[in-house]
Write an enzyme that holds these catalytic residues in place. Structure first.
Site, PDB file in Angstrom:
ATOM      1  N   THR A 183       0.753  -1.100   0.018  1.00  0.00           N
ATOM      2  CA  THR A 183       0.091  -0.168   0.040  1.00  0.00           C
ATOM      3  C   THR A 183       0.786   1.267  -0.271  1.00  0.00           C
ATOM      4  OG1 THR A 183      -1.410   1.376   1.522  1.00  0.00           O
ATOM      5  CG2 THR A 183      -0.023  -0.197   2.516  1.00  0.00           C
ATOM      6  N   ASP A 184       0.356   2.436  -0.550  1.00  0.00           N
ATOM      7  CA  ASP A 184       1.306   3.576  -0.619  1.00  0.00           C
ATOM      8  C   ASP A 184       1.270   3.888   0.962  1.00  0.00           C
ATOM      9  OD1 ASP A 184      -1.665   4.334   0.249  1.00  0.00           O
ATOM     10  OD2 ASP A 184      -1.766   6.052  -1.554  1.00  0.00           O
ATOM     11  N   GLU A 185       0.423   3.582   2.036  1.00  0.00           N
ATOM     12  CA  GLU A 185       0.478   4.007   3.148  1.00  0.00           C
ATOM     13  C   GLU A 185       1.876   3.779   3.897  1.00  0.00           C
ATOM     14  OE1 GLU A 185      -3.008   3.488   5.699  1.00  0.00           O
ATOM     15  OE2 GLU A 185      -4.052   3.937   4.272  1.00  0.00           O
ATOM     16  N   ASN A 205      -5.650   4.343  -2.593  1.00  0.00           N
ATOM     17  CA  ASN A 205      -6.860   3.931  -2.340  1.00  0.00           C
ATOM     18  C   ASN A 205      -7.974   3.556  -3.242  1.00  0.00           C
ATOM     19  OD1 ASN A 205      -6.153   5.932   0.148  1.00  0.00           O
ATOM     20  ND2 ASN A 205      -8.148   5.457   0.926  1.00  0.00           N
ATOM     21  N   ASN A 206      -8.524   2.458  -3.164  1.00  0.00           N
ATOM     22  CA  ASN A 206      -9.315   1.792  -4.207  1.00  0.00           C
ATOM     23  C   ASN A 206     -10.879   2.013  -3.820  1.00  0.00           C
ATOM     24  OD1 ASN A 206      -7.919  -1.489  -5.411  1.00  0.00           O
ATOM     25  ND2 ASN A 206      -6.790   0.276  -4.861  1.00  0.00           N
ATOM     26  N   HIS A 214      -3.667  10.736  11.931  1.00  0.00           N
ATOM     27  CA  HIS A 214      -4.467  10.829  10.641  1.00  0.00           C
ATOM     28  C   HIS A 214      -3.241  11.201   9.644  1.00  0.00           C
ATOM     29  CE1 HIS A 214      -8.465  11.356   8.554  1.00  0.00           C
ATOM     30  NE2 HIS A 214      -7.741  10.574   7.667  1.00  0.00           N
ATOM     31  N   LYS A 217       2.247  -3.326   7.334  1.00  0.00           N
ATOM     32  CA  LYS A 217       2.437  -3.592   6.080  1.00  0.00           C
ATOM     33  C   LYS A 217       3.797  -3.147   5.539  1.00  0.00           C
ATOM     34  CE  LYS A 217      -0.324  -4.424   3.099  1.00  0.00           C
ATOM     35  NZ  LYS A 217      -0.728  -5.759   2.541  1.00  0.00           N
ATOM     36  N   TYR A 271      -1.505  -0.299  11.230  1.00  0.00           N
ATOM     37  CA  TYR A 271      -1.601  -0.936   9.923  1.00  0.00           C
ATOM     38  C   TYR A 271      -0.622  -0.662   9.092  1.00  0.00           C
ATOM     39  CZ  TYR A 271      -3.335  -1.465   5.039  1.00  0.00           C
ATOM     40  OH  TYR A 271      -3.429  -1.533   3.655  1.00  0.00           O
ATOM     41  N   ALA A 303       2.476   0.279   9.708  1.00  0.00           N
ATOM     42  CA  ALA A 303       3.674  -0.173  10.141  1.00  0.00           C
ATOM     43  C   ALA A 303       3.847  -1.756   9.902  1.00  0.00           C
ATOM     44  CB  ALA A 303       4.061  -0.036  11.712  1.00  0.00           C
TER      45      ALA A 303
HETATM   46  P1  NAD Z   1     -10.167  -6.627   2.833  1.00  0.00           P
HETATM   47  O1  NAD Z   1     -10.267  -6.468   4.311  1.00  0.00           O
HETATM   48  O2  NAD Z   1     -11.418  -6.153   2.130  1.00  0.00           O
HETATM   49  O3  NAD Z   1     -10.051  -8.222   2.680  1.00  0.00           O
HETATM   50  C1  NAD Z   1      -8.902  -8.984   3.263  1.00  0.00           C
HETATM   51  C2  NAD Z   1      -9.272 -10.523   3.003  1.00  0.00           C
HETATM   52  O4  NAD Z   1      -8.315 -11.223   3.717  1.00  0.00           O
HETATM   53  C3  NAD Z   1     -10.674 -10.903   3.737  1.00  0.00           C
HETATM   54  O5  NAD Z   1     -11.216 -11.947   2.940  1.00  0.00           O
HETATM   55  C4  NAD Z   1     -10.054 -11.656   4.847  1.00  0.00           C
HETATM   56  O6  NAD Z   1     -10.923 -12.978   5.241  1.00  0.00           O
HETATM   57  C5  NAD Z   1      -8.516 -12.202   4.595  1.00  0.00           C
HETATM   58  N1  NAD Z   1      -7.730 -12.609   5.749  1.00  0.00           N
HETATM   59  C6  NAD Z   1      -7.558 -11.641   6.631  1.00  0.00           C
HETATM   60  N2  NAD Z   1      -6.759 -12.352   7.531  1.00  0.00           N
HETATM   61  C7  NAD Z   1      -6.435 -13.562   7.195  1.00  0.00           C
HETATM   62  C8  NAD Z   1      -5.588 -14.341   7.390  1.00  0.00           C
HETATM   63  N3  NAD Z   1      -4.972 -14.182   8.780  1.00  0.00           N
HETATM   64  N4  NAD Z   1      -5.364 -15.613   6.713  1.00  0.00           N
HETATM   65  C9  NAD Z   1      -6.056 -15.764   5.333  1.00  0.00           C
HETATM   66  N5  NAD Z   1      -7.075 -14.680   4.998  1.00  0.00           N
HETATM   67  C10 NAD Z   1      -7.450 -13.650   5.992  1.00  0.00           C
HETATM   68  O7  NAD Z   1      -9.088  -6.125   1.935  1.00  0.00           O
HETATM   69  P2  NAD Z   1      -8.840  -5.336   0.706  1.00  0.00           P
HETATM   70  O8  NAD Z   1      -9.084  -4.106   1.020  1.00  0.00           O
HETATM   71  O9  NAD Z   1      -9.388  -6.047  -0.369  1.00  0.00           O
HETATM   72  O10 NAD Z   1      -7.087  -5.206   0.600  1.00  0.00           O
HETATM   73  C11 NAD Z   1      -6.435  -6.302   0.110  1.00  0.00           C
HETATM   74  C12 NAD Z   1      -4.937  -6.103   0.327  1.00  0.00           C
HETATM   75  O11 NAD Z   1      -4.704  -4.887  -0.612  1.00  0.00           O
HETATM   76  C13 NAD Z   1      -4.452  -5.899   1.539  1.00  0.00           C
HETATM   77  O12 NAD Z   1      -3.023  -6.509   1.722  1.00  0.00           O
HETATM   78  C14 NAD Z   1      -4.267  -4.262   1.614  1.00  0.00           C
HETATM   79  O13 NAD Z   1      -3.323  -3.937   2.406  1.00  0.00           O
HETATM   80  C15 NAD Z   1      -3.944  -4.020   0.205  1.00  0.00           C
HETATM   81  N6  NAD Z   1      -4.389  -2.644  -0.093  1.00  0.00           N
HETATM   82  C16 NAD Z   1      -5.753  -2.332  -0.165  1.00  0.00           C
HETATM   83  C17 NAD Z   1      -5.910  -1.201  -0.693  1.00  0.00           C
HETATM   84  C18 NAD Z   1      -7.584  -0.620  -0.465  1.00  0.00           C
HETATM   85  O14 NAD Z   1      -7.693   0.702  -0.861  1.00  0.00           O
HETATM   86  N7  NAD Z   1      -8.504  -1.215  -0.078  1.00  0.00           N
HETATM   87  C19 NAD Z   1      -5.270  -0.306  -1.254  1.00  0.00           C
HETATM   88  C20 NAD Z   1      -3.833  -0.649  -1.393  1.00  0.00           C
HETATM   89  C21 NAD Z   1      -3.520  -1.970  -0.923  1.00  0.00           C
HETATM   90  O1  DAU Z   2      -4.220   4.295   0.763  1.00  0.00           O
HETATM   91  C1  DAU Z   2      -4.176   2.787   0.544  1.00  0.00           C
HETATM   92  C2  DAU Z   2      -5.351   2.263   2.004  1.00  0.00           C
HETATM   93  O2  DAU Z   2      -6.470   2.750   1.866  1.00  0.00           O
HETATM   94  C3  DAU Z   2      -5.141   1.191   1.951  1.00  0.00           C
HETATM   95  O3  DAU Z   2      -3.922   0.296   2.216  1.00  0.00           O
HETATM   96  C4  DAU Z   2      -6.125   0.817   3.294  1.00  0.00           C
HETATM   97  O4  DAU Z   2      -6.068  -0.756   3.396  1.00  0.00           O
HETATM   98  C5  DAU Z   2      -7.177   1.188   2.967  1.00  0.00           C
HETATM   99  O5  DAU Z   2      -8.524   0.753   4.081  1.00  0.00           O
HETATM  100  C6  DAU Z   2      -7.526   2.600   2.557  1.00  0.00           C
HETATM  101  O6  DAU Z   2      -6.867   3.367   3.903  1.00  0.00           O
HETATM  102  P1  DAU Z   2      -7.729   4.549   4.556  1.00  0.00           P
HETATM  103  O7  DAU Z   2      -7.449   4.849   5.900  1.00  0.00           O
HETATM  104  O8  DAU Z   2      -7.334   5.817   3.222  1.00  0.00           O
HETATM  105  O9  DAU Z   2      -9.130   4.285   4.149  1.00  0.00           O
HETATM  106  P2  DAU Z   2     -10.552   4.592   4.668  1.00  0.00           P
HETATM  107  O10 DAU Z   2     -11.739   4.227   4.031  1.00  0.00           O
HETATM  108  O11 DAU Z   2     -10.543   4.064   6.081  1.00  0.00           O
HETATM  109  O12 DAU Z   2     -10.523   6.404   4.983  1.00  0.00           O
HETATM  110  C7  DAU Z   2     -10.307   7.040   3.874  1.00  0.00           C
HETATM  111  C8  DAU Z   2     -10.387   8.547   4.194  1.00  0.00           C
HETATM  112  O13 DAU Z   2     -11.771   8.895   4.883  1.00  0.00           O
HETATM  113  C9  DAU Z   2      -9.473   8.594   5.362  1.00  0.00           C
HETATM  114  O14 DAU Z   2      -8.862   9.919   5.312  1.00  0.00           O
HETATM  115  C10 DAU Z   2     -10.446   8.598   6.682  1.00  0.00           C
HETATM  116  C11 DAU Z   2     -11.606   9.157   6.334  1.00  0.00           C
HETATM  117  N1  DAU Z   2     -12.829   8.679   6.805  1.00  0.00           N
HETATM  118  C12 DAU Z   2     -12.947   7.314   7.166  1.00  0.00           C
HETATM  119  C13 DAU Z   2     -13.799   6.657   7.690  1.00  0.00           C
HETATM  120  C14 DAU Z   2     -14.045   5.365   7.852  1.00  0.00           C
HETATM  121  C15 DAU Z   2     -13.742   9.523   7.514  1.00  0.00           C
HETATM  122  O15 DAU Z   2     -13.483  10.600   7.376  1.00  0.00           O
HETATM  123  N2  DAU Z   2     -14.803   9.013   8.045  1.00  0.00           N
HETATM  124  C16 DAU Z   2     -14.929   7.579   8.172  1.00  0.00           C
HETATM  125  O16 DAU Z   2     -15.895   7.083   8.848  1.00  0.00           O
END
Ligand code: NAD
Ligand code: DAU
Length: 336
Positions: A125-127, A179-180, A276, A154, A150, A152
């Site tokens: 992740t970019d984080e 962010n996706n 944050h 990753k 989180y 840290a």
């Molecule tokens: P998510 O939370 O939607 O899904 C995580 C999945 O992993 C779930 O199906 C969960 O059951 C499974 N899982 C959790 N712990 C497990 C374990 N111990 N063993 C096996 N399976 C386990 O997450 P996501 O948003 O789909 O993210 C997927 C990956 O992409 C993560 O590694 C995340 O760090 C990375 N990522 C997410 C984003 C984003 O915006 N969502 C952006 C960049 C990178």
């Molecule tokens: O950048 C990639 C990351 O994006 C991934 O690695 C993480 O897995 C994914 O969860 C996401 O992290 P963020 O913390 O950016 O996503 P989140 O949807 O939790 O929050 C997006 C922004 O919105 C952030 O600035 C916090 C804010 N927010 C979030 C929630 C849940 C709010 O203001 N209110 C809320 O209730």
């Protein structure tokens, strides 16, 4: 190719598995997922009957299980999505993030090395780069400076992955995406959470001033980047993914309310997230230049389409909100 995908029942993993099976119908995909609160096997209900797809319930940090799976299946490649992924939960309960994100990655690396896996892709992740001021971008060479449990965890996983390249010549690749958004995102993340709250005329909890900036990438564009890295990436390399659609949270939430035809008065500023991160901005020139990747979905079009998906798939998220989705696994897989 025989592919192990971990975390395929989560948001990005399920989109990747579906896209991969469509694009490479001759490949076999085994999906290892522990089905935590974030894992919903219903996300892949449409591929359950595909002979080239198999679901295995299990924890990536359970080395005995992982080792046996690698010995039995003889994977060519691994794409490792499984993680605890929500920043707010990592602030509440960091322990499980270390176990899954760090020890889980270590257990896969160990097995991948032992069984001679030819490609290992770590979904990062970019984080891991920390936070930015108003100017600047994250490059692949930017030092890691994570600021939440989180990020840290990753970043620790990324360091382990690179150590397996240096020490054992394991052909690893890392993607770091912004962010996706898109279909099947668990409604704890900001876009589905705000959509569902707005539909119910509930308050939208905006952390602090809401002027934090994120870069939004449609999940299908992330999946196409991962596919390119899996097929053509150079082992030992990191690829940033993103670089488009930087918005403040207020901009995104305001537009979401406009699309839904709901009033801005639903917005409620609440206490800020501790530590944050203020701004992320990815420079994705490397993956564009070296692998020819390009984002295809514009934010406006992608946001409208995603909101439409949540409107059309009420039953999917209502089962999550009510907790009923937890019964799907038992119904489909019984004691298996
Ligand atoms: P998510 O939370 O939607 O899904 C995580 C999945 O992993 C779930 O199906 C969960 O059951 C499974 N899982 C959790 N712990 C497990 C374990 N111990 N063993 C096996 N399976 C386990 O997450 P996501 O948003 O789909 O993210 C997927 C990956 O992409 C993560 O590694 C995340 O760090 C990375 N990522 C997410 C984003 C984003 O915006 N969502 C952006 C960049 C990178
Ligand atoms: O950048 C990639 C990351 O994006 C991934 O690695 C993480 O897995 C994914 O969860 C996401 O992290 P963020 O913390 O950016 O996503 P989140 O949807 O939790 O929050 C997006 C922004 O919105 C952030 O600035 C916090 C804010 N927010 C979030 C929630 C849940 C709010 O203001 N209110 C809320 O209730």
């Amino acid at each position: 190719m025989k592919l192990l995908v971990t975390g395929g029942c989560g948001f990005i993993g399920c989109n990747f598995v579906r896209d991969h099976l469509r694009e490479f119908p001759g490949d076999t995909v085994v999906n290892l997922d522990a089905l935590t609160y974030a894992g919903n096997p219903e996300n892949l209900a449409d591929v359950e009957d595909n002979r080239n797809y198999r679901f295995v319930k299990g924890d990536v940090a359970d080395f005995d299980l992982v080792e046996k799976l690698f010995a039995d299946e003889k994977f060519d490649a691994v794409v490792h999505f499984a993680a605890e992924s929500h920043v707010d939960r990592s602030i509440e309960n960091p322990q499980v993030f270390l176990r899954t994100n760090v020890l889980g990655t270590q257990s896969l690396l160990l097995a991948a090395h032992k069984h001679g896996v030819k490609r290992y892709v770590q979904i990062s992740t970019d984080e891991v780069y920390g936070t930015l001021g108003p100017e600047g971008e994250f490059f692949e060479t930017t030092p890691l400076a994570p600021r939440s449990p989180y990020s840290a965890s990753k970043a620790s996983a990324d360091l382990l992955v690179m150590s397996y390249f240096t020490t054992y010549n394991l052909p690893v690749l890392i993607t770091r995406c912004s962010n996706n958004y898109g279909p099947y995102q668990f409604p704890e993340k900001v876009l589905p959470l705000m959509t569902i709250n707005a539909l119910a005329d509930k308050e939208l909890p905006v952390y602090g001033d809401g002027l934090q900036r994120r870069e939004w990438l449609h999940v299908s564009d992330h999946c196409s980047a991962i596919e390119l890295v899996l097929q053509k990436g150079v082992p030992g390399q990191v690829y940033n993914v993103g670089g488009v659609n930087e918005k403040t949270n207020m901009e995104v939430i305001t537009r979401l309310l406009e699309i839904l035809g709901k009033p801005a008065s639903l917005i409620k500023h609440v206490k800020d997230r501790p530590g944050h991160d203020r701004r992320y901005a990815i420079n994705a020139d490397k993956i564009q230049r070296e692998l020819g990747w390009k984002a295809r979905v514009g934010f406006e079009e992608g946001l409208e389409e995603t909101i439409r998906w949540y409107l059309d798939n009420r039953a999917w998220w209502e089962k999550i909100v009510s907790g009923e989705y937890r019964q799907y696994y038992e119904r489909m897989y019984g004691g298996r």
